[in-house]
Design a protein around this motif. Structure first.
Motif, PDB file in Angstrom:
ATOM      1  N   ASN A 235      -3.723  -3.251  -5.735  1.00 34.01           N
ATOM      2  CA  ASN A 235      -4.077  -2.528  -4.434  1.00 34.01           C
ATOM      3  C   ASN A 235      -5.698  -2.981  -3.867  1.00 34.01           C
ATOM      4  OD1 ASN A 235      -5.170  -0.016  -4.191  1.00 34.01           O
ATOM      5  ND2 ASN A 235      -7.101  -0.191  -4.978  1.00 34.01           N
ATOM      6  N   LEU A 236      -6.801  -4.082  -3.660  1.00 33.85           N
ATOM      7  CA  LEU A 236      -7.280  -4.916  -3.543  1.00 33.85           C
ATOM      8  C   LEU A 236      -6.888  -5.857  -2.331  1.00 33.85           C
ATOM      9  CD1 LEU A 236     -10.014  -5.216  -2.822  1.00 33.85           C
ATOM     10  CD2 LEU A 236     -10.356  -7.456  -4.006  1.00 33.85           C
ATOM     11  N   GLN A 237      -5.323  -6.341  -2.685  1.00 32.30           N
ATOM     12  CA  GLN A 237      -4.622  -7.340  -1.370  1.00 32.30           C
ATOM     13  C   GLN A 237      -4.633  -5.855  -0.902  1.00 32.30           C
ATOM     14  OE1 GLN A 237      -4.664 -10.943  -1.649  1.00 32.30           O
ATOM     15  NE2 GLN A 237      -3.201  -9.813   0.323  1.00 32.30           N
ATOM     16  N   ARG A 238      -3.686  -4.954  -0.615  1.00 29.21           N
ATOM     17  CA  ARG A 238      -3.289  -4.506  -0.082  1.00 29.21           C
ATOM     18  C   ARG A 238      -4.287  -3.543   1.152  1.00 29.21           C
ATOM     19  NH1 ARG A 238       0.299  -2.883  -4.725  1.00 29.21           N
ATOM     20  NH2 ARG A 238      -1.122  -0.835  -5.462  1.00 29.21           N
ATOM     21  N   LYS A 239      -5.360  -3.332   0.325  1.00 30.12           N
ATOM     22  CA  LYS A 239      -6.402  -2.632   1.048  1.00 30.12           C
ATOM     23  C   LYS A 239      -6.575  -3.718   2.104  1.00 30.12           C
ATOM     24  CE  LYS A 239      -8.438   0.138  -2.549  1.00 30.12           C
ATOM     25  NZ  LYS A 239      -9.798   0.848  -2.461  1.00 30.12           N
ATOM     26  N   VAL A 240      -6.568  -5.068   1.591  1.00 25.51           N
ATOM     27  CA  VAL A 240      -7.260  -6.576   2.677  1.00 25.51           C
ATOM     28  C   VAL A 240      -6.364  -6.848   3.347  1.00 25.51           C
ATOM     29  CG1 VAL A 240      -7.582  -9.072   3.142  1.00 25.51           C
ATOM     30  CG2 VAL A 240      -9.329  -7.516   0.851  1.00 25.51           C
ATOM     31  N   ASP A 241      -4.691  -6.553   3.337  1.00 21.40           N
ATOM     32  CA  ASP A 241      -4.031  -6.694   4.268  1.00 21.40           C
ATOM     33  C   ASP A 241      -4.110  -5.304   5.230  1.00 21.40           C
ATOM     34  OD1 ASP A 241      -2.604  -8.978   3.182  1.00 21.40           O
ATOM     35  OD2 ASP A 241      -0.882  -8.059   2.017  1.00 21.40           O
ATOM     36  N   LYS A 242      -4.533  -4.682   5.256  1.00 23.86           N
ATOM     37  CA  LYS A 242      -3.925  -3.290   6.186  1.00 23.86           C
ATOM     38  C   LYS A 242      -5.669  -3.838   7.305  1.00 23.86           C
ATOM     39  CE  LYS A 242      -2.197   0.418   4.045  1.00 23.86           C
ATOM     40  NZ  LYS A 242      -2.407   2.153   3.853  1.00 23.86           N
ATOM     41  N   LEU A 243      -6.592  -4.737   6.519  1.00 22.43           N
ATOM     42  CA  LEU A 243      -7.369  -5.457   7.716  1.00 22.43           C
ATOM     43  C   LEU A 243      -6.905  -5.681   8.304  1.00 22.43           C
ATOM     44  CD1 LEU A 243     -10.909  -4.479   5.250  1.00 22.43           C
ATOM     45  CD2 LEU A 243      -9.602  -2.969   7.003  1.00 22.43           C
ATOM     46  N   VAL A 244      -5.886  -7.074   8.255  1.00 19.87           N
ATOM     47  CA  VAL A 244      -6.317  -8.055   8.889  1.00 19.87           C
ATOM     48  C   VAL A 244      -4.727  -8.423   9.904  1.00 19.87           C
ATOM     49  CG1 VAL A 244      -4.570 -10.267   8.683  1.00 19.87           C
ATOM     50  CG2 VAL A 244      -6.546 -10.092   7.096  1.00 19.87           C
ATOM     51  N   PRO A 245      -4.689  -7.808  10.902  1.00 16.61           N
ATOM     52  CA  PRO A 245      -3.938  -8.238  12.082  1.00 16.61           C
ATOM     53  C   PRO A 245      -2.336  -8.194  11.535  1.00 16.61           C
ATOM     54  CG  PRO A 245      -5.599  -8.137  13.271  1.00 16.61           C
ATOM     55  CD  PRO A 245      -6.097  -8.469  11.538  1.00 16.61           C
ATOM     56  N   GLY A 246      -1.057  -7.413  11.874  1.00 14.78           N
ATOM     57  CA  GLY A 246      -0.059  -8.401  11.439  1.00 14.78           C
ATOM     58  C   GLY A 246       0.417  -8.539   9.295  1.00 14.78           C
ATOM     59  N   GLY A 247      -1.035  -8.468   9.091  1.00 16.03           N
ATOM     60  CA  GLY A 247      -1.119  -8.589   7.612  1.00 16.03           C
ATOM     61  C   GLY A 247       0.182  -7.891   6.403  1.00 16.03           C
ATOM     62  N   GLY A 248       0.278  -7.432   5.462  1.00 18.43           N
ATOM     63  CA  GLY A 248       0.872  -7.785   4.711  1.00 18.43           C
ATOM     64  C   GLY A 248       2.624  -6.771   4.841  1.00 18.43           C
ATOM     65  N   PRO A 249       3.257  -5.783   3.964  1.00 15.06           N
ATOM     66  CA  PRO A 249       4.648  -6.055   4.491  1.00 15.06           C
ATOM     67  C   PRO A 249       4.942  -5.333   5.343  1.00 15.06           C
ATOM     68  CG  PRO A 249       4.152  -4.948   1.816  1.00 15.06           C
ATOM     69  CD  PRO A 249       2.269  -5.023   2.502  1.00 15.06           C
ATOM     70  N   THR A 250       5.954  -6.124   5.625  1.00 10.63           N
ATOM     71  CA  THR A 250       6.536  -5.500   7.627  1.00 10.63           C
ATOM     72  C   THR A 250       6.949  -3.968   7.611  1.00 10.63           C
ATOM     73  OG1 THR A 250       8.778  -6.390   7.605  1.00 10.63           O
ATOM     74  CG2 THR A 250       6.766  -7.640   8.148  1.00 10.63           C
ATOM     75  N   GLU A 251       7.666  -3.733   6.303  1.00 13.03           N
ATOM     76  CA  GLU A 251       7.436  -2.094   6.320  1.00 13.03           C
ATOM     77  C   GLU A 251       7.376  -1.090   5.793  1.00 13.03           C
ATOM     78  OE1 GLU A 251      12.138  -2.062   4.457  1.00 13.03           O
ATOM     79  OE2 GLU A 251      11.776  -3.838   4.005  1.00 13.03           O
ATOM     80  N   GLU A 252       7.221  -0.431   6.070  1.00 10.98           N
ATOM     81  CA  GLU A 252       5.730   1.380   5.768  1.00 10.98           C
ATOM     82  C   GLU A 252       7.024   1.570   4.324  1.00 10.98           C
ATOM     83  OE1 GLU A 252       3.513   2.508   7.073  1.00 10.98           O
ATOM     84  OE2 GLU A 252       3.659   0.962   8.478  1.00 10.98           O
ATOM     85  N   LEU A 253       5.977   1.947   3.666  1.00  8.72           N
ATOM     86  CA  LEU A 253       6.295   2.505   2.505  1.00  8.72           C
ATOM     87  C   LEU A 253       6.962   3.553   2.456  1.00  8.72           C
ATOM     88  CD1 LEU A 253       3.121   0.509   0.541  1.00  8.72           C
ATOM     89  CD2 LEU A 253       5.650   0.274   0.770  1.00  8.72           C
ATOM     90  N   ARG A 254       7.462   4.055   0.977  1.00  8.02           N
ATOM     91  CA  ARG A 254       7.615   5.565   1.125  1.00  8.02           C
ATOM     92  C   ARG A 254       6.574   6.665   0.781  1.00  8.02           C
ATOM     93  NH1 ARG A 254      13.873   6.038   1.005  1.00  8.02           N
ATOM     94  NH2 ARG A 254      14.527   4.805   3.177  1.00  8.02           N
ATOM     95  N   LEU A 255       6.000   6.395  -0.615  1.00 11.12           N
ATOM     96  CA  LEU A 255       5.280   7.086  -1.454  1.00 11.12           C
ATOM     97  C   LEU A 255       3.548   6.347  -1.239  1.00 11.12           C
ATOM     98  CD1 LEU A 255       8.347   6.613  -2.969  1.00 11.12           C
ATOM     99  CD2 LEU A 255       6.882   7.161  -5.197  1.00 11.12           C
ATOM    100  N   GLN A 256       3.386   7.194  -1.730  1.00  6.94           N
ATOM    101  CA  GLN A 256       1.804   6.876  -1.462  1.00  6.94           C
ATOM    102  C   GLN A 256       0.990   5.976  -3.586  1.00  6.94           C
ATOM    103  OE1 GLN A 256       0.127   7.580   1.065  1.00  6.94           O
ATOM    104  NE2 GLN A 256       2.012   7.691   1.451  1.00  6.94           N
ATOM    105  N   GLY A 257       2.448   6.515  -4.212  1.00  4.33           N
ATOM    106  CA  GLY A 257       1.982   6.009  -5.907  1.00  4.33           C
ATOM    107  C   GLY A 257       3.006   7.012  -6.418  1.00  4.33           C
ATOM    108  N   LEU A 258       2.017   6.992  -7.546  1.00  2.00           N
ATOM    109  CA  LEU A 258       3.062   7.826  -8.027  1.00  2.00           C
ATOM    110  C   LEU A 258       1.512   8.585  -9.029  1.00  2.00           C
ATOM    111  CD1 LEU A 258       5.276   5.260 -10.198  1.00  2.00           C
ATOM    112  CD2 LEU A 258       5.548   7.052  -8.912  1.00  2.00           C
ATOM    113  N   PRO A 259       0.911   9.356  -8.707  1.00  2.00           N
ATOM    114  CA  PRO A 259      -0.797  10.514  -9.464  1.00  2.00           C
ATOM    115  C   PRO A 259      -0.224  11.219 -10.372  1.00  2.00           C
ATOM    116  CG  PRO A 259       0.917  11.409  -6.941  1.00  2.00           C
ATOM    117  CD  PRO A 259       1.561  10.196  -7.596  1.00  2.00           C
ATOM    118  N   PHE A 260       0.049  12.537 -10.180  1.00  2.00           N
ATOM    119  CA  PHE A 260       0.547  13.201 -11.458  1.00  2.00           C
ATOM    120  C   PHE A 260       1.608  14.037 -11.085  1.00  2.00           C
ATOM    121  CE2 PHE A 260      -2.297  15.677 -14.086  1.00  2.00           C
ATOM    122  CZ  PHE A 260      -1.074  16.671 -15.008  1.00  2.00           C
TER     123      PHE A 260
END
Length: 670
Positions: A235-260
Motif C-alpha cells: 500500500n505504501l509503495q503504491r502511494k510513493v509511486d504516484k508521487l514520482v513522475p512515471g512511477g508505478g504500473p503503466t496500466e490503470e487499475l480497475r478496482l479500488q480494492g476489496l472493501p465490503f
C-alpha cells in the motif's frame, strides 16, 4: 453523546488505503483443525444469533417517528449530518447498533417514499446480520433484494465502498435499477459492471460508492489488477509511486480494492462455485503447445480403452483416473511412436483429458453446442458461459468429440481460488435461502456465521413424501399423469430438471400427452424472468432447469391460491441438497399456499455410474418396501456426493496454499 462542548476531542480520521484488501490469512494445520471443530458448534447457533439481532429493531424505533414527520426536502437535508455521524462513529468495519439503527430508520423512510415499500422487521434483521459480517438465511420470497438496500446504503453512508454480488448479469442490472430511487434520494453514486464492458467503463464503475456485478466479473477484474500490482505489492509503495513522475504500473487499475461485499445466493457463490479456480489466460496460442495431431491420437486411444480395466471414475468425483493397466496399455500402444504423442507426459495427460471429455462432460449437461462453438453450462445455475473455456486441453478434446473446429490453447497468466479471493475482502456479508446446510464449511473456510431469519408470514407450503420408481421410464409416466391431473383442475405446475437433456425428455413426454407447456433451459435465458414470472398463472405448465428463475418473484394468478398454489415437481435430485431447496422455494412464498413433490428413479444421474452401482443394487433389493425406504438410498448417495465435493474444495484450497507459497518464494503473488 454530542461533541459540542468538547473542543479538544480528537477526530479520528480513516486510514488512507490505496487498494483496500485484507491481508493474506496465515494458518497452521492446527488453526485449520480448530476452525473445523469450531464449525460444528457455530453451525448450531443460527437461531440464537437471530435473537441477538433484536436490539436493531429497538434502535430504529427511537428514530422512525422523527424521520416520518419530515418533508422530502428535510429528509434529504438530514442525509449529510447522518453521513458525518456514521463516519465518525465507525470503528474499523463496525458501527454501533444505535448508529446503524438511525441509518436504517432513515433508509426505511426513503424506501417508503420512493418505492412505496417499507422493510419488514425480518428484513431489518437480515440487513443487520449482513452488516455484522454474517450470512442471513432467509426463505425464498422474503424480499432479499429490498433487504439488501438497508445494509448497502448504510455501509455506503458510513464511507465504505460496497460490492453487491449477484449470480448473473440480469439480476445485477435488475436489482440496481429497482433499488436506484433509494440510492439517488440518499445522494449515493452507483454503477453496474456487466460482461462485455470495456476497461474504461469498468474503471468508472468501480469509482462509485455502490457497485452491482456478478462474482465472476469482480473476481476476474481483481485477478487482472493483481497482475499489474506485482511490481508494487504494498500500500505504501503504491502511494510513493504516484508521487514520482512515471512511477508505478503503466496500466490503470480497475478496482479500488476489496472493501465490503454483500453476496446474494451466498452459498452458491462461496461453496458451489468454489470448486472451480479462477484462471485468466492470454490471447493467442501458447508457445510450444500440443500439436493438433496429438489430440486426435489421444482421442482414438481413449476410445479404445475399457472402463474398470484401463481407467475408473472415483466415487462422487467428476474425473477419470487411469489405472496401472491403462498406463501399460498406452505405453505398448506408443512403443514405436517417435513424435510428441510418444512422450509419456504429453501422451498420458492428453489421453486423460480425452477420457474426461468422453465420459464426464456430456452434451446437454456440462455444455451445449451453439453457433458451432462449445458453450459451458454452469451446473449451479443452468446458464451458458460463452466466454469461458476449460483449461489444459479439455476444451479442445470436447470440441474434437463433437466434430467441431478446435480452438487454440491459451497461456495461463493468473490463477486463484474463490476461497482465497473472498478471504481478501475486508468484510463480507451475505444472504441466501439455503445457508444452514453449508454452515459448517462457511465458518471453517471464511469465518462466516449463519443467522436463521424467521419468516414474515406463517409458512404453509405442503411437502409430499418422495416417490421413487425403479426405472426412469416409469418415473416420467407417473410425472406426466400427475401433471395432467393438476392441469385438469387449472393448478399451475413447475417441473424442475437437472439438465437440458432431462428438460427435453420432460417436454417430449408432455407433448405426447397433449399438454401445452413452456421449456426454460440454458440456451434461452434472455427472457427467463418474464417466462418464469408467469409460472403461477392458472393452467400454466413450465419445465425449467436448476436456474428456475432465481431471484424472480412468481406471483399467483387469480384463483390459484384456492387451488393450492403453485405445484413444484422435482424430477431428479441434484448433487447438493441446497439446489433442491432452491427449487422448493419457487412455491409457498410470503405465506402463500404451495406444494412440493419429488418424483425420482433409481436410474437418475445421481444413482448412475460405477461408484453408485452397489448402492443402487441394494436399493433395488428393498424397493418392495416402498418409496420411503428406497428414497433413503438416494438421500445417502446425495450426502456422499456432497462430502466428495467438500473434499474436492479442501484439496483445491490445499493446492492453492502450496502454489501460493511457491509463488511467494519466487516473487510472484498470483
Amino acid at each position: 453523546m454530542s461533541d459540542v462542548g468538547y473542543p479538544n476531542r480528537r477526530i479520528r480520521l480513516p486510514r488512507i488505503v490505496n487498494y483496500a484488501e485484507a491481508p493474506e490469512r496465515t494458518e497452521t494445520e492446527l488453526d485449520r483443525a480448530w476452525a473445523w471443530v469450531q464449525g460444528a458448534f457455530v453451525s448450531q447457533g443460527a437461531r440464537w444469533r437471530a435473537l441477538k439481532l433484536r436490539p436493531i429493531l429497538w434502535a430504529i424505533w427511537r428514530y422512525k417517528r422523527r424521520y416520518a414527520k419530515m418533508t422530502d426536502v428535510e429528509l434529504k437535508a438530514a442525509v449529510r449530518p447522518l453521513r458525518i455521524k456514521l463516519r465518525r462513529k465507525r470503528r474499523g468495519n463496525h458501527l454501533p447498533v444505535w448508529a446503524a439503527g438511525e441509518a436504517f430508520a432513515l433508509i426505511r423512510e426513503v424506501s417508503v417514499r420512493t418505492l412505496g415499500k417499507r422493510h419488514y422487521n425480518v428484513q431489518v434483521l437480515g440487513a443487520w446480520a449482513m452488516m455484522k459480517g454474517q450470512i442471513a438465511e432467509m426463505r425464498t420470497g422474503e424480499g432479499k433484494t429490498l433487504c439488501a438496500t438497508l445494509a448497502v446504503a448504510a455501509i455506503a453512508l458510513s464511507g465504505r465502498q460496497v460490492h453487491v454480488m449477484t449470480v448473473n448479469d440480469y439480476l445485477a442490472e435488475r436489482d440496481a435499477e429497482e433499488t436506484a430511487p433509494i440510492y439517488d434520494f440518499l445522494g449515493l453514486t452507483r454503477a453496474v459492471v456487466l460482461e462485455g464492458q470495456d476497461g474504461p467503463t469498468r474503471q468508472a464503475a468501480y469509482l462509485q460508492e455502490i457497485v452491482y456485478a456478478t462474482n465472476k466479473e469482480i473476481a476476474f477484474d481483481y485477478l487482472r489488477d493483481r497482475a499489474i500490482l506485482r511490481r508494487a505489492p504494498g500500500n505504501l509503495q503504491r502511494k510513493v509511486d504516484k508521487l514520482v513522475p512515471g512511477g508505478g504500473p503503466t496500466e490503470e487499475l480497475r478496482l479500488q480494492g476489496l472493501p465490503f461485499a454483500i453476496i446474494d445466493e451466498a452459498d452458491s457463490v462461496l461453496i458451489d462455485e468454489a470448486r472451480t479456480p479462477l484462471i485468466i489466460s492470454g490471447a493467442g496460442a501458447l508457445e510450444g503447445s500440443i500439436p493438433e495431431y496429438v489430440y486426435h491420437a489421444a482421442m482414438d486411444a481413449a476410445k479404445s480403452m475399457t472402463s474398470g480395466v484401463h481407467y475408473k471414475i472415483p466415487r462422487g468425483i467428476k474425473r477419470v483416473e487411469i489405472l496401472d493397466a491403462g498406463f501399460d496399455y498406452l505405453e505398448d500402444l506408443t512403443e514405436d511412436c517417435e513424435d510428441s504423442f510418444g512422450i509419456p507426459v504429453i501422451r498420458d495427460h492428453s489421453v486423460l483429458q480425452a477420457l474426461n471429455a468422453l465420459h464426464i462432460f456430456n452434451l446437454g449437461d456440462a455444455y451445449i453446442v451453439k453457433d458451432d462453438k462449445v458453450q459451458i453450462v454452469d451446473e449451479n445455475t443452468g446458464r451458458t458461459m460463452p466466454d469461458r473455456t476449460w483449461s489444459d486441453g479439455l476444451h479442445q478434446m470436447v470440441e474434437l468429440k463433437e466434430g467441431l473446429e478446435m480452438s487454440q490453447t491459451n497461456e495461463t497468466l493468473s490463477r486463484m481460488t474463490y476461497q482465497r479471493f473472498f478471504r481478501r475482502y475486508t468484510q463480507i456479508g451475505g444472504m441466501t435461502g439455503t445457508a444452514q446446510d453449508a454452515a459448517w464449511e462457511l465458518w471453517s473456510v471464511y469465518r462466516l456465521a449463519v443467522v436463521k431469519i424467521p419468516t414474515n408470514k406463517r409458512y404453509i407450503r405442503k411437502t409430499d413424501t418422495d416417490r421413487v420408481f425403479r426405472t426412469a421410464d416409469a418415473k416420467w409416466k407417473a410425472i406426466t399423469k400427475r401433471v395432467k391431473a393438476l392441469n385438469k383442475k387449472g393448478q399451475p405446475v413447475l417441473i424442475g430438471t437437472r439438465s437440458i437433456t432431462a428438460s427435453q425428455e420432460a417436454s417430449k413426454r408432455l407433448t405426447a400427452a397433449g399438454l401445452e407447456h413452456q421449456v426454460l433451459s440454458a440456451d434461452q435465458d434472455a427472457d427467463e424472468a418474464a417466462i418464469v414470472a408467469q409460472a403461477g398463472q392458472p393452467g400454466q405448465i413450465m419445465v425449467a432447469t436448476n436456474m428456475a428463475g432465481r431471484g424472480t418473484d412468481i406471483k399467483l394468478g387469480e384463483g390459484v391460491a384456492k387451488m393450492g398454489g403453485l405445484a413444484v415437481i422435482l424430477s431428479e435430485r441434484h448433487d447438493s441438497r441446497r439446489v433442491d431447496r432452491q427449487l422448493e422455494g419457487r412455491c409457498g412464498r410470503q405465506g402463500e399456499p404451495g406444494r412440493f413433490e419429488a418424483w425420482l428413479s433409481l436410474e437418475d444421474d445421481l444413482m448412475t455410474g460405477p461408484d453408485a452401482a452397489r448402492l443402487r443394487r441394494v436399493a433395488y433389493g428393498v424397493s418392495f418396501l416402498g418409496s420411503r425406504a428406497t428414497g433413503r438410498f438416494i438421500r445417502a448417495r446425495q450426502r456422499r456426493t456432497e462430502a466428495a465435493h467438500a473434499q474436492m474444495r479442501r484439496d483445491l484450497m490445499r493446492q492453492d496454499r502450496a502454489l501460493g507459497d511457491t509463488m511467494a518464494f519466487s516473487g510472484q503473488l498470483e
